[in-house]
Design a protein around this motif. Structure first.
Motif, PDB file in Angstrom:
ATOM      1  N   ASP A  56      15.439  -4.965   6.806  1.00  0.00           N
ATOM      2  CA  ASP A  56      16.326  -5.663   5.878  1.00  0.00           C
ATOM      3  C   ASP A  56      15.674  -5.972   4.534  1.00  0.00           C
ATOM      4  OD1 ASP A  56      14.574  -7.574   6.779  1.00  0.00           O
ATOM      5  OD2 ASP A  56      16.108  -9.016   7.399  1.00  0.00           O
ATOM      6  N   ALA A  57      14.438  -5.541   4.329  1.00  0.00           N
ATOM      7  CA  ALA A  57      13.782  -5.765   3.041  1.00  0.00           C
ATOM      8  C   ALA A  57      14.459  -4.916   1.969  1.00  0.00           C
ATOM      9  CB  ALA A  57      12.298  -5.412   3.130  1.00  0.00           C
ATOM     10  N   PRO A  58      14.743  -5.503   0.798  1.00  0.00           N
ATOM     11  CA  PRO A  58      15.397  -4.725  -0.255  1.00  0.00           C
ATOM     12  C   PRO A  58      14.458  -3.715  -0.919  1.00  0.00           C
ATOM     13  CG  PRO A  58      14.943  -6.940  -1.016  1.00  0.00           C
ATOM     14  CD  PRO A  58      14.557  -6.892   0.429  1.00  0.00           C
ATOM     15  N   ASN A  59      13.152  -3.965  -0.853  1.00  0.00           N
ATOM     16  CA  ASN A  59      12.153  -3.096  -1.474  1.00  0.00           C
ATOM     17  C   ASN A  59      10.934  -3.014  -0.569  1.00  0.00           C
ATOM     18  OD1 ASN A  59      13.445  -2.692  -4.142  1.00  0.00           O
ATOM     19  ND2 ASN A  59      13.184  -4.920  -4.266  1.00  0.00           N
ATOM     20  N   LEU A  60      10.055  -2.090  -0.863  1.00  0.00           N
ATOM     21  CA  LEU A  60       8.797  -2.030  -0.119  1.00  0.00           C
ATOM     22  C   LEU A  60       7.989  -3.284  -0.413  1.00  0.00           C
ATOM     23  CD1 LEU A  60       7.795   1.691  -0.752  1.00  0.00           C
ATOM     24  CD2 LEU A  60       8.572   0.682   1.399  1.00  0.00           C
ATOM     25  N   PRO A  61       7.358  -3.889   0.591  1.00  0.00           N
ATOM     26  CA  PRO A  61       6.548  -5.079   0.364  1.00  0.00           C
ATOM     27  C   PRO A  61       5.390  -4.791  -0.606  1.00  0.00           C
ATOM     28  CG  PRO A  61       6.977  -4.766   2.700  1.00  0.00           C
ATOM     29  CD  PRO A  61       7.448  -3.529   2.004  1.00  0.00           C
ATOM     30  N   PRO A  62       4.935  -5.812  -1.351  1.00  0.00           N
ATOM     31  CA  PRO A  62       3.837  -5.611  -2.306  1.00  0.00           C
ATOM     32  C   PRO A  62       2.585  -5.007  -1.675  1.00  0.00           C
ATOM     33  CG  PRO A  62       4.861  -7.757  -2.653  1.00  0.00           C
ATOM     34  CD  PRO A  62       5.485  -7.167  -1.410  1.00  0.00           C
ATOM     35  N   ALA A  63       2.256  -5.385  -0.433  1.00  0.00           N
ATOM     36  CA  ALA A  63       1.055  -4.842   0.218  1.00  0.00           C
ATOM     37  C   ALA A  63       1.167  -3.327   0.407  1.00  0.00           C
ATOM     38  CB  ALA A  63       0.809  -5.525   1.557  1.00  0.00           C
ATOM     39  N   VAL A  64       2.382  -2.829   0.673  1.00  0.00           N
ATOM     40  CA  VAL A  64       2.590  -1.388   0.832  1.00  0.00           C
ATOM     41  C   VAL A  64       2.434  -0.698  -0.517  1.00  0.00           C
ATOM     42  CG1 VAL A  64       4.263   0.412   1.448  1.00  0.00           C
ATOM     43  CG2 VAL A  64       4.040  -1.634   2.875  1.00  0.00           C
ATOM     44  N   ARG A  65       3.042  -1.263  -1.561  1.00  0.00           N
ATOM     45  CA  ARG A  65       2.910  -0.670  -2.895  1.00  0.00           C
ATOM     46  C   ARG A  65       1.446  -0.664  -3.344  1.00  0.00           C
ATOM     47  NH1 ARG A  65       7.449  -3.899  -3.820  1.00  0.00           N
ATOM     48  NH2 ARG A  65       6.294  -5.192  -5.290  1.00  0.00           N
ATOM     49  N   GLU A  66       0.700  -1.714  -3.003  1.00  0.00           N
ATOM     50  CA  GLU A  66      -0.739  -1.755  -3.321  1.00  0.00           C
ATOM     51  C   GLU A  66      -1.488  -0.666  -2.562  1.00  0.00           C
ATOM     52  OE1 GLU A  66      -2.065  -5.734  -2.490  1.00  0.00           O
ATOM     53  OE2 GLU A  66      -0.608  -6.589  -3.904  1.00  0.00           O
ATOM     54  N   ALA A  67      -1.152  -0.472  -1.300  1.00  0.00           N
ATOM     55  CA  ALA A  67      -1.804   0.580  -0.506  1.00  0.00           C
ATOM     56  C   ALA A  67      -1.517   1.956  -1.105  1.00  0.00           C
ATOM     57  CB  ALA A  67      -1.338   0.525   0.951  1.00  0.00           C
ATOM     58  N   PHE A  68      -0.276   2.160  -1.586  1.00  0.00           N
ATOM     59  CA  PHE A  68       0.086   3.437  -2.197  1.00  0.00           C
ATOM     60  C   PHE A  68      -0.705   3.699  -3.476  1.00  0.00           C
ATOM     61  CE2 PHE A  68       4.641   4.197  -0.404  1.00  0.00           C
ATOM     62  CZ  PHE A  68       4.114   4.225   0.881  1.00  0.00           C
ATOM     63  N   ALA A  69      -1.216   2.655  -4.095  1.00  0.00           N
ATOM     64  CA  ALA A  69      -1.961   2.806  -5.355  1.00  0.00           C
ATOM     65  C   ALA A  69      -3.469   2.827  -5.153  1.00  0.00           C
ATOM     66  CB  ALA A  69      -1.584   1.674  -6.310  1.00  0.00           C
ATOM     67  N   ASP A  70      -3.944   2.599  -3.935  1.00  0.00           N
ATOM     68  CA  ASP A  70      -5.384   2.506  -3.659  1.00  0.00           C
ATOM     69  C   ASP A  70      -5.915   3.862  -3.203  1.00  0.00           C
ATOM     70  OD1 ASP A  70      -7.957   1.973  -2.781  1.00  0.00           O
ATOM     71  OD2 ASP A  70      -7.399   0.142  -1.711  1.00  0.00           O
ATOM     72  N   ALA A  71      -6.649   4.525  -4.080  1.00  0.00           N
ATOM     73  CA  ALA A  71      -7.170   5.860  -3.775  1.00  0.00           C
ATOM     74  C   ALA A  71      -8.315   5.824  -2.765  1.00  0.00           C
ATOM     75  CB  ALA A  71      -7.642   6.536  -5.057  1.00  0.00           C
ATOM     76  N   ASN A  72      -8.794   4.653  -2.400  1.00  0.00           N
ATOM     77  CA  ASN A  72      -9.947   4.548  -1.497  1.00  0.00           C
ATOM     78  C   ASN A  72      -9.571   4.348  -0.039  1.00  0.00           C
ATOM     79  OD1 ASN A  72     -11.906   4.745  -3.588  1.00  0.00           O
ATOM     80  ND2 ASN A  72     -11.329   2.673  -4.194  1.00  0.00           N
ATOM     81  N   ILE A  73      -8.290   4.438   0.271  1.00  0.00           N
ATOM     82  CA  ILE A  73      -7.884   4.272   1.667  1.00  0.00           C
ATOM     83  C   ILE A  73      -7.212   5.537   2.171  1.00  0.00           C
ATOM     84  CG2 ILE A  73      -7.527   1.776   1.424  1.00  0.00           C
ATOM     85  CD1 ILE A  73      -4.480   2.417   1.527  1.00  0.00           C
ATOM     86  N   ALA A  82      15.798   3.328   7.009  1.00  0.00           N
ATOM     87  CA  ALA A  82      15.849   2.214   6.058  1.00  0.00           C
ATOM     88  C   ALA A  82      14.712   2.319   5.046  1.00  0.00           C
ATOM     89  CB  ALA A  82      15.780   0.878   6.794  1.00  0.00           C
ATOM     90  N   MET A  83      13.509   2.641   5.504  1.00  0.00           N
ATOM     91  CA  MET A  83      12.386   2.792   4.567  1.00  0.00           C
ATOM     92  C   MET A  83      12.681   3.903   3.567  1.00  0.00           C
ATOM     93  SD  MET A  83       9.141   2.419   7.134  1.00  0.00           S
ATOM     94  CE  MET A  83       7.912   2.905   5.952  1.00  0.00           C
ATOM     95  N   TRP A  84      13.279   4.970   4.054  1.00  0.00           N
ATOM     96  CA  TRP A  84      13.560   6.132   3.204  1.00  0.00           C
ATOM     97  C   TRP A  84      14.581   5.790   2.126  1.00  0.00           C
ATOM     98  CZ3 TRP A  84      11.318  10.538   2.219  1.00  0.00           C
ATOM     99  CH2 TRP A  84      12.030  11.564   1.579  1.00  0.00           C
ATOM    100  N   SER A  85      15.662   5.130   2.519  1.00  0.00           N
ATOM    101  CA  SER A  85      16.739   4.895   1.557  1.00  0.00           C
ATOM    102  C   SER A  85      16.713   3.486   0.966  1.00  0.00           C
ATOM    103  CB  SER A  85      18.090   5.180   2.208  1.00  0.00           C
ATOM    104  OG  SER A  85      18.251   4.379   3.368  1.00  0.00           O
ATOM    105  N   ARG A  86      16.848   2.452   1.792  1.00  0.00           N
ATOM    106  CA  ARG A  86      16.975   1.086   1.287  1.00  0.00           C
ATOM    107  C   ARG A  86      15.738   0.633   0.514  1.00  0.00           C
ATOM    108  NH1 ARG A  86      17.936  -2.155   5.893  1.00  0.00           N
ATOM    109  NH2 ARG A  86      19.928  -1.114   5.941  1.00  0.00           N
ATOM    110  N   GLN A  87      14.536   0.872   1.042  1.00  0.00           N
ATOM    111  CA  GLN A  87      13.328   0.432   0.359  1.00  0.00           C
ATOM    112  C   GLN A  87      12.843   1.444  -0.671  1.00  0.00           C
ATOM    113  OE1 GLN A  87      13.355   0.195   3.854  1.00  0.00           O
ATOM    114  NE2 GLN A  87      13.340  -1.994   4.200  1.00  0.00           N
ATOM    115  N   GLY A  88      13.531   2.559  -0.810  1.00  0.00           N
ATOM    116  CA  GLY A  88      13.241   3.501  -1.880  1.00  0.00           C
ATOM    117  C   GLY A  88      12.016   4.373  -1.685  1.00  0.00           C
ATOM    118  N   LEU A  89      11.600   4.584  -0.441  1.00  0.00           N
ATOM    119  CA  LEU A  89      10.413   5.414  -0.211  1.00  0.00           C
ATOM    120  C   LEU A  89      10.641   6.859  -0.639  1.00  0.00           C
ATOM    121  CD1 LEU A  89       7.566   5.017   0.905  1.00  0.00           C
ATOM    122  CD2 LEU A  89       8.379   5.793   3.100  1.00  0.00           C
TER     123      LEU A  89
END
Length: 182
Positions: A56-73, A82-89
């Protein structure tokens, strides 16, 4: 079945060296898979971090967006509709070599397709070497440059001359029509 699927994923589909930090992004429906992957990665010396995405989250949580930006993980994404459409993945994906690929800073270790948990288990719990051998034998029986007819109860009636048949992923043998032959 979960343990076999996790073992196959860790043995055949991703490599996470000891010491690597790994973010596992998952929906509720795949929580048990995410937890089993985290245990398996820990046993192999990696450092997993579970990142839950509520349906039911309208967007990806900040921790997920941070993980997507961290090249060291390393990154493992277990998708849901829902992740694909609602959260905009979907916006993070692009096509590479004919396959959808997650376009984020870390190089993803593993991204499942948007399939139900039960289908995920059926695909990944089966023996990958047996699956590959079966698909190769099936590909060998499919004639190249021959006329193929595909019909379905809904009215599909397609005839075309096939190109060579290619193994794709874990479960598919694909071809394309020769231009002008359909």
């Amino acid at each position: 079945m979960i343990q076999q699927a996790v073992a196959n994923i860790l043995d055949y589909h991703l490599r996470a060296p000891a010491g690597q930090r790994v973010a596992i992004v998952y929906p509720q429906e795949k929580a048990d898979l995410a937890e089993a992957l985290a245990r398996g990665l820990s046993e192999r010396g990696a450092h997993p971090r579970l990142l839950f995405v509520p349906d039911d989250a309208p967007n990806l949580p900040p921790a997920v967006r941070e993980a997507f930006a961290d090249a060291n993980i390393g990154l493992i994404v277990l998708l849901s509709h829902a992740m694909w459409s609602r959260q905009g993945l979907a916006r993070y994906f692009l096509m590479r070599d004919g396959q959808p690929s997650l376009d984020v800073r870390p190089s993803p270790l593993f991204v499942d397709t948007v399939i139900a948990r039960e289908s995920f288990l059926r695909i990944y719990a089966s023996d990958p070497q047996e699956d590959r051998a079966y698909l190769e034998s099936l590909r060998q029986t499919l004639p190249e440059s021959t006329t193929v007819r595909v019909t379905a109860p809904g009215g599909t009636d397609l005839t075309f001359r096939s190109r060579d048949w290619q193994l794709c992923g874990l479960t598919e043998v694909l071809t394309a029509p020769v231009e002008g032959s359909a």
